[in-house]
Each structure stands twice: as structure tokens, then as C-alpha cells.
Enzyme design. Structure first.
Site, PDB file in Angstrom:
ATOM      1  N   ASP A  98      -0.016   3.783 -13.643  1.00 23.65           N
ATOM      2  CA  ASP A  98      -0.662   4.369 -12.465  1.00 23.65           C
ATOM      3  C   ASP A  98      -1.236   5.760 -12.715  1.00 23.65           C
ATOM      4  O   ASP A  98      -2.077   6.235 -11.951  1.00 23.65           O
ATOM      5  CB  ASP A  98       0.314   4.409 -11.288  1.00 23.65           C
ATOM      6  CG  ASP A  98       0.834   3.032 -10.919  1.00 23.65           C
ATOM      7  OD1 ASP A  98       1.301   2.319 -11.829  1.00 23.65           O
ATOM      8  OD2 ASP A  98       0.787   2.666  -9.743  1.00 23.65           O
ATOM      9  N   GLU A 150      -1.096  -9.090 -12.514  1.00 14.82           N
ATOM     10  CA  GLU A 150       0.223  -9.521 -13.001  1.00 14.82           C
ATOM     11  C   GLU A 150       0.557 -10.950 -12.598  1.00 14.82           C
ATOM     12  O   GLU A 150       1.565 -11.480 -13.057  1.00 14.82           O
ATOM     13  CB  GLU A 150       1.300  -8.608 -12.414  1.00 14.82           C
ATOM     14  CG  GLU A 150       0.990  -7.173 -12.558  1.00 14.82           C
ATOM     15  CD  GLU A 150       2.127  -6.287 -12.093  1.00 14.82           C
ATOM     16  OE1 GLU A 150       2.744  -6.602 -11.071  1.00 14.82           O
ATOM     17  OE2 GLU A 150       2.383  -5.292 -12.777  1.00 14.82           O
TER      18      GLU A 150
HETATM   19  C1  BGC Z   1       0.896  -3.225  -9.594  1.00 14.04           C
HETATM   20  C2  BGC Z   1       0.812  -2.456 -10.896  1.00 14.04           C
HETATM   21  C3  BGC Z   1       1.346  -1.054 -10.676  1.00 14.04           C
HETATM   22  C4  BGC Z   1       2.747  -1.108 -10.106  1.00 14.04           C
HETATM   23  C5  BGC Z   1       3.296   0.247  -9.812  1.00 14.04           C
HETATM   24  C6  BGC Z   1       2.310  -3.189  -9.095  1.00 14.04           C
HETATM   25  O1  BGC Z   1       2.386  -3.833  -7.858  1.00 14.04           O
HETATM   26  O2  BGC Z   1       0.515  -4.553  -9.796  1.00 14.04           O
HETATM   27  O3  BGC Z   1      -0.529  -2.405 -11.331  1.00 14.04           O
HETATM   28  O4  BGC Z   1       1.368  -0.369 -11.876  1.00 14.04           O
HETATM   29  O5  BGC Z   1       2.726  -1.846  -8.914  1.00 14.04           O
HETATM   30  O6  BGC Z   1       2.521   0.907  -8.871  1.00 14.04           O
END
Ligand code: BGC
Length: 801
Positions: free
Chosen positions: A357, A495
Site C-alpha cells: 500500500d 488476489e
Molecule cells: C488488498 C491489497 C492490500 C491489502 C491491504 C487487500 O484487501 O487486496 O491490495 O494491499 O488489502 O490494504
């Protein structure tokens, strides 16, 4: 500065309380405390939480029959507790302790004041004898002295005389229990409590974290401001300590209690024993009025450094985002060894871990608080050895940064995660998101360009960048069948897809985002290797055993990594185009909110891996990171033509197949659409703006704000809509006007220039350079270059789009 710098709530609503607590968190980049009511302890509607940046602890729990290790940011002792009850005259039996949940409230108002950095509450309540009491409370977490916090509570009796008991405590009986999904994990991180009095008006509490052995000490001074002194009693307990004050109260004679708290840990730089430090600090602290004055002055200075002028509701929300970004990452953070926590210091979601992030956070900070960006990159640099070790363990070269990072830089991603919808614990393969390394590399480059910090770039920056490049070159495997290098077995930013349907092993091949960013990293590493002064190059190459012949491989991989396409669009990964189409309308109809489509499908006994359905921007992230020219240049280097049409078709393809299960998704889509399909952009920009304030991800904000999305919306104005790039010693602009956000202004710090003013107004951009600057600023817009000397303002007419 416009005056609407407040977030206000009328009325008390227990169901909304945890969300308010997160949004009303106060912090200073060293520590933060949720906006919980000081009269309450943790329970269904309340969750007091205090977190110090970088204070983690590891525990082992048994989950689904397996031993799992989890490192958490630790919920520290609660310094807020201040409860009260009324007595009659002559010491008769006290009534019950007041609670906002006990039905006695007749008026309630809560205001977060961003300008001053305070949270105020006004309550009117009726005690069990029908007497009215007004309570006005103000709290702050000091932005000037990061170890101090204060709470002032004023009581006014309405037409009655009697006594008031006020209990002011430090509570060390605290566990991590802020996220319901983690309830099966052990959350008892604190141990070895000691408590005591220090001065007649001061109590202290000392404890340590069980595994990381970090000592945490707090001292609290409680003083009354009233005509008649209070009777004070010490109430020691095993895991906490309190002062009980008995105060006479009568009409027209308001009484106030000022609680001043100091917090130190054994991780603090330049400090000895944390308990001595805490007691000493509280002893020397000014009274509340003095603390408020110095605190507000520190905030005023910060607001000046981050000036942002956006009209209307968007501006109001952006200032709230800026406030929370600065409370998490302030100049005080620059003194610490801490990274960018995905959920701020506002809650326990994601356990305070550091993900990719920072990719959405540092580009904003680079142009305001470059020293903070640098410190956050140093957090990564101190863990470079660990990342090199992780790569070696995986049989790779270079540095493999962890998807989730905590105290020492090992991989902290859990191995199992709970689907709350099905109640099943499932394998978590998100650690295959090796693209996090490219995020670190991107930030190294962006920071160095914006700050002109060659020392950093040639020093720690080069050490990281070269090792990240090396990891990518070593991960790329030549595939003669495709006549290309391939990176296999990864997970991209989306993801949801973590394996091919039915595959025995997790991971996907040729993730376009991973490969294009890897190619970019290799290019920058080659540029840097060539630019390093010869002695430094010699020393660095020697130390990390980098043979100049490796650079030939880097060059080759950067030109021949595979980027798959299907039906005229960039494929998210090899085989994406063969996946089934999801019945989006059917699912929306059946479930309403389908942001967490992965959980819905798993609970149905299906898997999102079978479908062309993404959680968040993956391919489209490329349009977030790179300007259109840079992106088509990168693809051209990889042997592909990316014209406007192909990009637009690619954008449309993924837009129709993304469920936006992350707050980052709306942000990236808004940013990308502003350049490709401006008419459709605002909807996504609004999602990004309201993500936390309206808790769009359904309950997640209460567990911590989404720092990436908050900072990203600020950067959307700063870089997204202006097309601002900092390269080749100039500021480059390529504005993408959005009708809904057409006029705005902000100032930036750039290569030693402080406060370059930029404002966008109907069809033109105005740039002013402060008279105190020594050198002019070079600006390039639409092919014309201008130079703005110190003390001058220039107006540039913008081409119509
Ligand atoms: C997102 C990731 C992010 C993480 C932490 C997840 O829900 O898919 O991209 O790094 O949250 O914010």
C-alpha cells in the site's frame, strides 16, 4: 483555510460507535488512540485501542487443528479511562457509573476538529435521581510532543448541589480483540504489569510485550480545576491503576478534570528507561490550555506543509483523508523504524502489517514530507538482508520482499484465512504477490526524483533497487516455446485468482502487471547502474557479488518478458481469457453487495478462480503507475504496440469484470478512467472518496481506516488529475480534467523548493514559486517548456482534451 474542517456526529448510536472510533482516531505518527468513549471498556459497541508505530508481538495459536504464528501490532494499555458518577450531599451512596449505553443520555454531540486536531464530546445526562449534568470533553494526542496525550473533562451541574466521583485510570488489562474474524487467535500480548503512584497526582503503569520484549510505560497526571480541591484516593490493581477524585459540584460552579498522559516504549530512539521517561515527561507537561496551544500550533504548521484547496464535499473528505494520513505518518514517524501500516494506527485489521500500500502513499508524501518518505524507505532497507535471505531460501537470487511485513521483515502473511461467510479456514496464497518488490522499487525511484536525493538513490536506494531487479531477472525463466521469458507461479494485485482451476499448486503464470513492472524495475536498475559513480559501483557490485555480465541478462529480460494478450486486450495472466464468464447481474441480484465475490463463491462450494472476475485493478494498475507515454514505451520495448484503442478496450474489459473488493479498486479505476473515459470516472472517484467515511466495504473501516485509498485520493488530485511527473529536473504536467473536480489548488515541496503553489482553474494552470527560493523551477506542459523564477507566478493555458 476554509472552515468546514470538522467531522460531526449528533446523537449517540451504539451500532455506529466502532466506525466513529476509527474515523475519530487521534494520532501523531508515533502513536494513535481510537476515538472510544473514556467511560467504556472493550465490548460489542466499543473498542478502545492505542497503537505505537512498529510495536509488534508474535503469538502462536491453534486454528483449525494447526499451529499458526501471528505477529500483531499490539493494542497497548488504555490511557483513556475516565468514568464518573454523582453523589448527593453528605457522602450518601453513589449512583451507578455513567455509561453512554445506560439510557441516561439526553443529548450527545461529538466533533472531530481537523484544524486543531481535537475530538470533543458534549453530553447532557440525567442521573438516577433526575438531576441534569452536562459534560464537555476535549482530547488530543499531541502533534508537537509525540509522547503526550491529554483529556479535559468539564462537568456542570444544572440546578443542583452535590458531589461527583471521577475515576481516572490506566488500564493494562488489554488484549487484541478488535477484529471478529481473528477471534480464534490468541490476542494476549502484554505481560509483567507493574503499577504505582509517582506524585500525589500521578500514577504509572509499566508492562512488556510477551515475545518481542518491548517495554511500554505510561504515566497519567490527573488534576482538578475547581474552587475546592478534590479528595484523591489511589486505587491500585494488578493490571491497572487509578485515581479516584471526589469533587464538590454545584450550579454555576463547573469543575474540570485534566488528565495528561505520557507514553514511552523501549523502542524509542534516544531514550533510556521508558518508565522514567514517561514519569519525567508528564511531570514537565504544561496544563491542558498550554498543551492545546502547542498542539494546535504543530498542526497549523503541518497543514501549511500540505496545503490542499478543493471546494465542496470532495474537499471536505480529502481534508479528512489528509488528517488521517498525517496522523499515521508524520514528521515524528521519520525518527522511527516503522513502515506504512495498511490500516493506519486506527485498528487491528491486517494486524498492523505493511503491504504494497505504500505505493499509494509515498508518491503523495514525496512532495510534502520527503523526510518521511525516506524514513519509510529505510524501513525497507533495514529489512533488505531478510528479503535477500527469503529469495535464497526460495532458490532465487536478489531480494524477495514479503507480501506482509512487520517487525523484522520476514513474511508475515497468514497461511490460513477465515471466510466468515462459510466459517471455513482456507489456505492463503497471497504471499505469492511478489510484485510488492516492484512497489518498493517504484517508490525509491519516485522519491529520489521528487526530492533530488542522489545520496539516497546511490546509497540505500541502489542497494534495494539492484537486488529487486536481480530477483526479477532470476525469476524469469526462458521458454523456447514462446520465445520469451516467463515469470510463473505468482499472484497479481487481484488476489481473487491465486491458482488455475483444479491445479495442485497455487500461482499463475505471466501476470501482466508483475511482468511489465518487473521490466520497468530492470530498466531503472540498468539506468542506475550506469549512473553510479565508478567507485560506488565497484564497491556495491563487489559487496553484493553482482557480475556486470548479469546486467546483460537484465537488459534481455527487460525486453523479452512475456505479456499475454487475448481477443485484443492485455490478459491479466496466461489463460485468463479461457476462464468462464460470471453471471454478474445474477449475482448482484441475488446478493446485492458482491464486493467479496471470492467469499460468496467459496461459500457456495465454487471458486472465483474459475471466472473472469477480479477483486481490484490488476492490469489497470499499469495505467495508475505509468503515464500513457511511459506505458506504451514500456510495452514497445517488450515488442507490443499499445495504442489508445487497445488500452481503452483493455480498460473496458476489466471494468466489466471487477467486483471492487478492495478500497484501492475505486481509486485506481477513477484515476485510469479520468484519462480514458472521463465521463465514467467520477463514480469511481466517489467510491474512493466515500470508502471510509461511508464504510463502503461493509464494516471494515471500524477495524481501521484504509490508508492506501485515503492517501491515493490525495494523490489523485496531485498527480492523477494534473498528470504531474517529476523527472529530468522538471515538473511535467498533462492534465486530465474531470468536470466534477475541475478547480483545485495545492502546494508542493520539490527538490528543496518549499511551497511551489499550483492551481487549476478553467482551462489554465497557475504556478508560483516563493520569492524565498533560490533557483527557478522548470515546467513542461504539452511540449512547451517554461521557467518560473523565484517570486514569480506563471499562467499556462491548457490544451482542450
Ligand atoms: C488488498 C491489497 C492490500 C491489502 C491491504 C487487500 O484487501 O487486496 O491490495 O494491499 O488489502 O490494504
Amino acid at each position: 483555510m476554509p472552515d468546514d474542517r470538522t467531522l460531526g456526529y449528533e446523537g449517540y448510536d451504539p451500532a455506529d460507535e466502532r466506525l466513529r472510533e476509527a474515523l475519530c482516531t487521534l494520532g501523531n505518527g508515533y502513536f494513535a488512540t481510537r476515538g472510544a468513549a473514556p467511560e467504556t471498556a472493550a465490548g460489542p459497541s466499543h473498542y478502545p485501542g492505542t497503537y505505537v508505530a512498529g510495536v509488534y508481538n508474535r503469538l502462536t495459536s491453534t486454528v483449525a487443528g494447526r499451529q499458526v504464528d501471528n505477529e500483531d501490532i499490539v493494542n497497548l494499555p488504555n490511557w483513556l479511562p475516565l468514568r464518573f458518577r454523582t453523589l448527593g450531599t453528605g457522602g450518601d451512596r453513589p449512583g451507578p457509573w455513567f455509561s453512554p449505553d445506560d439510557g441516561s443520555l439526553i443529548e450527545y454531540r461529538q466533533t472531530l476538529d481537523l484544524r486543531r486536531g481535537t475530538l470533543t464530546r458534549r453530553m447532557r445526562l440525567r442521573d438516577t435521581r433526575g438531576r441534569l449534568l452536562t459534560v464537555d470533553q476535549v482530547r488530543l494526542v499531541h502533534m508537537g510532543d509525540p509522547h503526550l496525550a491529554a483529556l479535559r473533562t468539564e462537568f456542570t451541574a444544572e440546578g443542583w448541589t452535590g458531589e461527583l466521583e471521577v475515576e481516572s485510570a490506566l488500564d493494562g488489562d488489554i488484549t487484541n480483540a478488535g477484529v471478529d474474524r481473528y477471534r480464534d487467535l490468541d490476542g494476549r500480548h502484554l505481560t509483567e504489569w507493574r503499577t504505582g503512584p509517582a506524585e500525589p497526582d500521578t500514577i504509572w503503569l509499566d508492562c512488556r510485550t510477551s515475545e518481542s520484549g518491548i517495554r511500554v510505560a505510561m504515566a497519567a497526571r490527573s488534576r482538578t480545576v475547581s474552587d475546592t480541591p478534590a479528595a484523591v484516593r489511589l486505587l491500585p490493581a494488578e493490571r491497572g491503576v487509578a485515581h479516584l477524585l471526589t469533587l464538590p459540584i454545584g450550579p454555576g460552579r463547573p469543575v474540570a478534570v485534566e488528565k495528561t498522559v505520557a507514553l514511552h516504549t523501549s523502542r524509542d530512539p534516544a531514550s533510556g528507561d521508558p518508565l522514567h521517561a514517561a514519569i519525567g515527561r508528564v511531570r514537565g507537561a504544561a496544563d491542558f490550555a498550554g498543551l492545546l496551544a502547542s498542539h494546535s500550533a504543530a498542526w497549523e504548521h503541518l497543514w501549511q506543509r500540505t496545503e490542499l484547496d478543493v471546494p465542496g464535499e470532495a474537499g471536505r473528505i480529502l481534508r479528512l483523508h489528509l488528517f488521517h494520513v498525517l496522523q499515521t505518518l508524520s514528521p515524528h514517524t521519520a525518527r522511527l523504524d516503522a513502515g506504512v501500516p495498511a490500516r493506519g494506527l486506527h485498528g487491528e485489521a491486517y494486524r498492523g502489517h505493511v503491504f504494497w500500500d505504500e505505493l499509494f502513499v509515498l508518491p503523495f508524501l514525496n512532495l510534502h514530507l520527503p523526510e518521511v518518505s525516506r524514513a519509510l524507505l529505510m524501513y525497507r532497507h533495514r529489512r533488505l538482508g531478510r528479503a535477500v535471505g527469503a529469495a535464497a531460501e526460495a532458490g532465487r537470487t536478489g531480494a524477495m520482499y514479503p507480501w506482509q511485513s512487520g517487525s523484522d521483515g520476514r513474511e508475515e502473511t497468514q497461511t490460513l484465512h477465515l471466510n466468515p461467510r462459510s466459517g471455513r479456514w482456507l489456505p492463503d496464497h497471497s504471499r505469492l504477490q511478489h510484485h510488492v518488490g516492484s512497489a518498493v522499487a517504484y517508490n525509491i525511484w519516485q522519491y529520489s526524483q521528487a526530492a533530488g536525493d542522489t545520496d539516497f538513490l546511490h546509497g540505500p536506494g541502489a542497494e534495494m533497487l539492484l537486488q529487486i531487479a536481480r530477483f526479477w531477472a532470476g525469476s524469469a525463466v526462458w521458454d523456447p516455446a514462446h520465445d520469451r521469458y516467463r515469470i510463473r507461479g505468482v499472484v497479481g494485485p487481484d488476489e481473487y485468482h491465486d491458482a488455475y482451476p483444479g491445479a495442485a499448486v497455487p500461482g499463475l503464470d505471466d501476470n501482466a502487471y508483475t511482468n511489465v513492472t518487473a521490466a520497468w524495475v530492470l530498466c531503472r536498475a540498468l539506468d542506475l547502474a550506469a549512473a553510479l559513480p565508478a567507485p560506488r559501483r565497484h564497491e556495491l557490485f563487489g559487496r553484493i557479488g553482482l557480475d556486470p555480465a548479469e546486467l546483460e541478462l537484465w537488459e534481455d529480460v527487460s525486453r523479452r518478458l512475456r505479456v499475454p494478450f487475448h481477443r485484443g486486450v492485455i490478459s491479466q495472466f496466461e489463460g485468463y481469457g479461457d476462464l468462464a464468464e460470471l453471471d454478474w447481474d445474477g449475482y448482484r441480484e441475488r446478493y446485492g453487495d458482491i464486493r467479496r465475490l471470492d467469499r460468496i463463491l467459496e461459500a457456495e462450494g465454487d471458486t472465483v478462480n474459475r471466472y473472469q472476475a477480479s477483486k481490484q485493478a490488476d492490469v489497470l494498475m499499469l495505467g495508475y503507475l505509468f503515464s500513457p507515454a511511459e506505458l506504451s514505451g514500456l510495452l514497445a520495448r517488450l515488442g507490443h504496440t499499445l495504442d489508445d484503442d487497445t488500452w481503452r478496450t483493455t480498460v473496458d474489459h476489466y471494468l466489466a469484470r471487477t467486483s471492487h473488493g478492495s478500497t484501492l479498486s475505486g481509486l485506481v479505476h477513477g484515476w485510469v478512467l479520468a484519462r480514458t473515459r472521463p465521463a465514467g470516472a467520477w463514480k469511481y472517484v466517489q467510491e474512493a472518496l466515500t470508502g471510509d467515511i461511508a464504510d463502503l466495504q461493509g464494516g471494515t473501516t471500524a477495524e481501521g481506516i484504509h490508508l492506501g485509498a485515503m492517501a491515493g485520493t490525495l494523490d489523485l488530485v496531485q498527480r492523477g488529475l494534473t498528470g504531474l511527473e517529476t523527472r529530468d529536473d522538471a515538473l511535467w504536467f498533462d492534465p486530465a480534467p474531470l468536470p466534477e473536480l475541475a478547480e483545485y489548488g495545492f502546494s508542493v515541496r520539490y527538490r528543496g523548493h518549499r511551497g511551489i503553489g499550483l492551481s487549476m482553474r478553467a482551462g489554465h494552470l497557475r504556478i508560483s514559486v516563493p520569492a524565498s527560493d533560490r533557483t527557478p523551477v522548470h515546467v513542461s506542459v504539452d511540449g512547451s517548456d517554461i521557467t518560473v523564477p523565484p517570486g514569480a507566478t506563471r499562467r499556462l493555458d491548457l490544451p482542450g482534451r
